[in-house]
Design an enzyme around this catalytic site. Structure first.
Site, PDB file in Angstrom:
ATOM      1  N   TYR A   1     -14.535  52.986  50.838  1.00 21.85           N
ATOM      2  CA  TYR A   1     -15.961  53.257  50.728  1.00 21.85           C
ATOM      3  C   TYR A   1     -16.219  54.747  50.543  1.00 21.85           C
ATOM      4  O   TYR A   1     -16.206  55.531  51.509  1.00 21.85           O
ATOM      5  CB  TYR A   1     -16.705  52.756  51.966  1.00 21.85           C
ATOM      6  CG  TYR A   1     -16.551  51.279  52.253  1.00 21.85           C
ATOM      7  CD1 TYR A   1     -16.193  50.382  51.250  1.00 21.85           C
ATOM      8  CD2 TYR A   1     -16.749  50.776  53.539  1.00 21.85           C
ATOM      9  CE1 TYR A   1     -16.043  49.018  51.512  1.00 21.85           C
ATOM     10  CE2 TYR A   1     -16.615  49.422  53.800  1.00 21.85           C
ATOM     11  CZ  TYR A   1     -16.256  48.551  52.789  1.00 21.85           C
ATOM     12  OH  TYR A   1     -16.106  47.209  53.059  1.00 21.85           O
TER      13      TYR A   1
ATOM     14  N   HIS B   1      -7.317  44.769  53.743  1.00 21.41           N
ATOM     15  CA  HIS B   1      -8.468  44.825  52.842  1.00 21.41           C
ATOM     16  C   HIS B   1      -8.121  44.289  51.453  1.00 21.41           C
ATOM     17  O   HIS B   1      -7.334  44.880  50.731  1.00 21.41           O
ATOM     18  CB  HIS B   1      -8.951  46.277  52.726  1.00 21.41           C
ATOM     19  CG  HIS B   1     -10.340  46.423  52.206  1.00 21.41           C
ATOM     20  ND1 HIS B   1     -10.900  47.644  51.915  1.00 21.41           N
ATOM     21  CD2 HIS B   1     -11.300  45.494  51.940  1.00 21.41           C
ATOM     22  CE1 HIS B   1     -12.140  47.465  51.486  1.00 21.41           C
ATOM     23  NE2 HIS B   1     -12.394  46.167  51.485  1.00 21.41           N
TER      24      HIS B   1
END
Length: 322
Positions: A56, A142
């Protein structure tokens, strides 16, 4: 705000979680003060679970989240971050923007897929530095969609070991699909899965197999993507669905759901959060937020009860599964 324990771990999460991709400049830039105020507003609203990742904003989300939580009592909040993408300095692209990643930040690093044991340890060490924390409560694999073998053979054993040592409180995997998450639930000893977009008012595909498996195995679900990236985020359906323009058939269904919500005095995003939260496998509904207004609105909607009659009517109309 209600808190729930993740699986068999001691880690607890609030029923509403703060998704921190937005404060990593997802799609558009945000100033530091706005990001800080959003996290501050989340704290004031009783939110005690915060989810981030190196992906992010190439680390910006972790840095901003850590700065905003600095000084808060460490035992009173839970942070999850992720492994699988290692950030590598890239001075030759620093003059560009991270357009391919979807974040409005300088492309001064590149992401490298790495689910090796060493990659997991290096990623966690870097995340701790950016967050400014002494420990990470929850670590998630992830998006291992194309990396199952390395993730389960190399990354997972390291996370399992770190959990046994008490370095990490809980471990799991986070994905936009449910099929591989089901494999993790069945074939490993994880505490939680983060399921994005596959159990919502518009897509209940994970409800038939994954969520029952989680219940059987004592694995908690962190439900993300409950607005399907925009179509369910506002009183009138939006035009984005899973990061693409919404298909006509899906939009028409969302319009019917919104109309039925209005008949019961319920806002569409309120119903979107409540529908997911009512499933017994779900420990927290994680919503992306980046402004005070978004935090306040989501917290108020999440705290307002939805009448059971809405669910009965949606089932009767074939808009959600029983």
């Amino acid at each position: 705000m209600k808190v729930t324990r993740l699986g068999g771990s001691r880690v607890r999460v609030s029923q509403l979680g703060f998704g921190a991709a937005g404060i990593g400049n997802l799609y558009r830039a945000l100033d530091d003060e706005t990001a800080y105020r959003a996290v501050e507003a989340a704290w004031e609203a009783g939110i005690r679970y915060y989810d981030t990742a190196p992906h992010y904003g190439l680390g910006l989300s972790e840095r901003r989240l850590g700065a905003a939580l600095a000084g808060r009592p460490r035992d009173e909040f839970t942070v999850s971050t992720k492994v699988g993408r290692v950030l590598v300095p890239s001075p030759e692209t620093a003059h560009l923007r991270d357009d391919a990643g979807g974040f409005d930040v300088p492309a001064d690093h590149v992401r490298r897929w790495d689910f090796s044991g060493d990659g997991v340890r290096r990623s966690m060490e870097s995340s701790l530095g950016r967050l400014g924390l002494d420990r990470i409560d929850v670590v998630l694999l992830h998006d291992p969609d194309d990396h199952w073998r390395q993730a389960v053979d190399e990354a997972y054993p390291v996370l399992h070991e770190l959990r046994d040592q008490g370095v990490v409180g809980a471990i799991g995997a986070g994905m936009n699909q449910w099929q591989m998450l089901e494999r993790f639930v069945v074939e490993t000893d994880i505490d939680t899965v983060m399921l994005a977009g596959r159990y919502t008012l518009l897509d209940q595909s994970a409800g038939e197999r994954l969520l029952p498996r989680c219940r059987e195995r004592g694995v908690s679900v962190l439900a993300a993507g409950v607005f399907n990236s925009g179509v369910l985020a506002t009183a009138e359906p939006g035009r984005m669905y899973d990061y693409r323009p919404v298909p006509d058939a899906v939009y028409a269904r969302a319009v019917r759901i919104a109309k039925m919500c209005r008949a019961h005095g319920v806002a569409l995003p309120q119903a979107a959060m409540a529908f997911v939260a009512r499933h017994p496998a779900v420990a927290s509904v994680v919503v992306g937020m980046k402004t005070i207004e978004q935090v306040t609105n989501n917290a108020e909607l999440a705290a307002t009860r939805v009448p059971d009659g809405l669910w009965d009517d949606l089932v009767a109309e074939g808009l959600i599964h029983p």
